[in-house]
Design a protein around this motif. Sequence first.
Motif, short mmCIF file in Angstrom:
data_model
loop_
_atom_site.label_atom_id
_atom_site.label_comp_id
_atom_site.label_asym_id
_atom_site.label_seq_id
_atom_site.Cartn_x
_atom_site.Cartn_y
_atom_site.Cartn_z
N VAL A 341 0.84 -1.20 0.00
CA VAL A 341 0.00 0.00 0.00
C VAL A 341 0.87 1.25 0.00
O VAL A 341 1.73 1.43 0.87
CB VAL A 341 -0.95 0.00 1.22
N HIS A 342 0.64 2.12 -0.99
CA HIS A 342 1.37 3.39 -1.07
C HIS A 342 0.75 4.45 -0.16
O HIS A 342 1.44 5.18 0.54
CB HIS A 342 1.36 3.92 -2.50
N CYS A 343 -0.57 4.58 -0.24
CA CYS A 343 -1.23 5.57 0.59
C CYS A 343 -2.68 5.17 0.80
O CYS A 343 -3.19 4.24 0.15
CB CYS A 343 -1.13 6.98 0.00
N MET A 344 -3.32 5.85 1.74
CA MET A 344 -4.71 5.55 2.06
C MET A 344 -5.41 6.87 2.37
O MET A 344 -4.89 7.71 3.12
CB MET A 344 -4.76 4.59 3.25
N VAL A 345 -6.58 7.07 1.77
CA VAL A 345 -7.38 8.26 2.04
C VAL A 345 -8.79 7.82 2.37
O VAL A 345 -9.20 6.69 2.08
CB VAL A 345 -7.38 9.25 0.86
N ALA A 346 -9.56 8.73 2.97
CA ALA A 346 -10.91 8.39 3.40
C ALA A 346 -11.91 9.38 2.84
O ALA A 346 -11.63 10.58 2.69
CB ALA A 346 -11.00 8.37 4.92
N HIS A 347 -13.10 8.86 2.53
CA HIS A 347 -14.23 9.67 2.09
C HIS A 347 -15.48 9.06 2.71
O HIS A 347 -15.77 7.89 2.48
CB HIS A 347 -14.32 9.69 0.56
N ARG A 348 -16.18 9.84 3.51
CA ARG A 348 -17.32 9.32 4.27
C ARG A 348 -16.84 8.15 5.14
O ARG A 348 -15.84 8.27 5.84
CB ARG A 348 -18.47 8.96 3.35
N ASP A 349 -17.51 7.00 5.05
CA ASP A 349 -17.07 5.85 5.84
C ASP A 349 -16.32 4.83 4.99
O ASP A 349 -16.29 3.64 5.32
CB ASP A 349 -18.23 5.19 6.57
N ASN A 350 -15.70 5.31 3.93
CA ASN A 350 -14.90 4.46 3.04
C ASN A 350 -13.42 4.77 3.17
O ASN A 350 -13.02 5.94 3.19
CB ASN A 350 -15.32 4.63 1.58
N ALA A 394 -2.63 11.73 -1.86
CA ALA A 394 -3.95 12.13 -2.33
C ALA A 394 -4.65 12.84 -1.17
O ALA A 394 -4.43 12.52 -0.01
CB ALA A 394 -4.77 10.92 -2.79
N VAL A 395 -5.49 13.82 -1.50
CA VAL A 395 -6.21 14.60 -0.49
C VAL A 395 -7.67 14.70 -0.90
O VAL A 395 -7.97 15.02 -2.06
CB VAL A 395 -5.61 16.02 -0.35
N VAL A 396 -8.57 14.44 0.04
CA VAL A 396 -10.01 14.51 -0.22
C VAL A 396 -10.56 15.83 0.29
O VAL A 396 -10.27 16.24 1.43
CB VAL A 396 -10.74 13.33 0.46
N ARG A 397 -11.35 16.49 -0.55
CA ARG A 397 -12.08 17.70 -0.16
C ARG A 397 -13.52 17.55 -0.61
O ARG A 397 -13.79 17.53 -1.81
CB ARG A 397 -11.46 18.95 -0.80
N ALA A 398 -14.41 17.41 0.34
CA ALA A 398 -15.82 17.15 0.03
C ALA A 398 -15.93 15.89 -0.82
O ALA A 398 -15.49 14.83 -0.39
CB ALA A 398 -16.46 18.36 -0.64
N ASP A 399 -16.45 15.99 -2.05
CA ASP A 399 -16.56 14.82 -2.93
C ASP A 399 -15.47 14.78 -3.99
O ASP A 399 -15.58 14.04 -4.98
CB ASP A 399 -17.93 14.79 -3.63
N ASP A 408 1.19 16.82 -13.66
CA ASP A 408 -0.22 17.18 -13.58
C ASP A 408 -0.70 17.26 -12.13
O ASP A 408 -0.23 16.52 -11.27
CB ASP A 408 -1.09 16.14 -14.30
N THR A 409 -1.66 18.13 -11.91
CA THR A 409 -2.50 18.07 -10.73
C THR A 409 -3.88 17.65 -11.22
O THR A 409 -4.46 18.30 -12.09
CB THR A 409 -2.60 19.43 -10.02
N LEU A 410 -4.39 16.57 -10.69
CA LEU A 410 -5.67 16.03 -11.16
C LEU A 410 -6.70 16.10 -10.05
O LEU A 410 -6.43 15.73 -8.91
CB LEU A 410 -5.51 14.57 -11.62
N GLU A 411 -7.89 16.58 -10.40
CA GLU A 411 -9.02 16.51 -9.49
C GLU A 411 -9.97 15.44 -10.01
O GLU A 411 -10.35 15.44 -11.18
CB GLU A 411 -9.75 17.85 -9.41
N HIS A 412 -10.33 14.52 -9.13
CA HIS A 412 -11.31 13.49 -9.45
C HIS A 412 -12.56 13.71 -8.62
O HIS A 412 -12.50 14.23 -7.51
CB HIS A 412 -10.77 12.09 -9.14
N THR A 413 -13.69 13.31 -9.14
CA THR A 413 -14.93 13.26 -8.37
C THR A 413 -15.13 11.84 -7.87
O THR A 413 -15.04 10.88 -8.64
CB THR A 413 -16.13 13.68 -9.24
#
Length: 447
Positions: A341-350, A394-399, A408-413
């Motif tokens: 595992v390189h990194c781990m981020v969270a969104h809601r309860d995921n 990776a960084v999560v902001r809202a959705d 590149d800087t990429l924003e994903h939904t």
Amino acid sequence: MDIVKVRVGDSVFEAKKSLLLRDCEYFRALYRSGMVECHQDEIHLKNLPAQGFFIMLAVASGERPILNGGEILEAIECAAFFQAETLAKHLQDLLNSDNCLLMYQASTTYGLWGLQEMSAQFIQNMYRDLREQLKNLPQELIEHVESQVPSTFVAVGSHSTCSAEELPLAATRTVCYLDEDDQDWKVLTALPKEASTSLAGVTVLDNRLYIVGGVHGVDKRAVESSFCYDVITDTWSLLPGPRQPRYNFTLIGLEGCLYAIGGESERTTMSSVEIYNVTKKNWSFAAHLPRPVAGVACTKTMSRIFVCLWKPMETNEIYEYMSHQDTWVLISKLLKHQSYVHCMVAHRDNLYVIRNGPKDDFLRCLMDCYNITTGQWTSMPGHYGNSKGALFTAVVRADSVFTVNRTDTLEHTIAGNMWKPRNQMKGFPRNGSVWTFLLRIPKERKN
């Protein structure tokens, strides 16, 4: 007797008096007052939702229920009436794009001001997506959202300490933010010459940037000082370093504390964990990790801290830190042959676990999702590395989730079981490792 009967509407609940006193200012005031109600066999509460009271008791007992819209409304009403701190905090943890407008309006109506502020901040971070829905709100609520400072994607490269002679040449020793309107990176502040971001711990807590530890020199001497940057005042301050000088560790901030997890000291990998209390300004040791680890993948969500430990050659284990028991608890395993595992981020309860592919394609990042509520794993389609290297941050902001490299800087939904590309901007113009995070930068601070 510790058991109290509480009648809410037509429902009667048996609750621990100690639990009510611990979590609810209403009951603390009631029992301090000596009023006749606190001596009765049954306390009567009128005009309150029974389901909201049931949710409050469940949360006070340590449960973390996911709530639908109706349950949220009743929970907010009860949290405000009883001044229930634990329930109010749980509602903040549940804030997401599906319920933020509901929480914003309801918390304003009932005067749950901490939740109102967090909801307004969340809506500001999703302003472009919620613009049309915001038009249905009263004008004063719209203006309050628009007065919030949005969270900005920020990055800093890997730099060692800098001598006074080198300082004039150290133009790259800067913390930069992404101007999403110009789609370019701009300088926010310069690093103190004594600070090292090389193998350091870097995190944000309460809108302040912390840089702890790291190394300087070819012999990897640990930096013993720590630094804090206040983005509002544009000032750096010096903090004490951990009791055990360390580098190549993970730093994460939660509820007024910094957690320094694992790392190395004098070229020895450690399992020790230290906690820095920001208010008390001191470090203390916490429960050790199950085994020594350096540069461990770590994230937080819903006021919970998770790490992902690797057992060669195929087992990735997710542990949660239980702060009340001061212990690390294994919650799940991911079995993938020769996958780290390189990194781990969270969104809601995921939890999104980003790992390398098979041994013949190490830079091809694959992703798996672990839901902490259901305990289920899902393999996500596609891959998330590129020709420039694996995905390490990776960084999560809202959705949205932001990833970055030199190109590149990429924003994903984040949508369902997919990260869908949304926006592509200029890459971060620095070599080496990159630390990324979010800061709320006042408008007057931006160039």
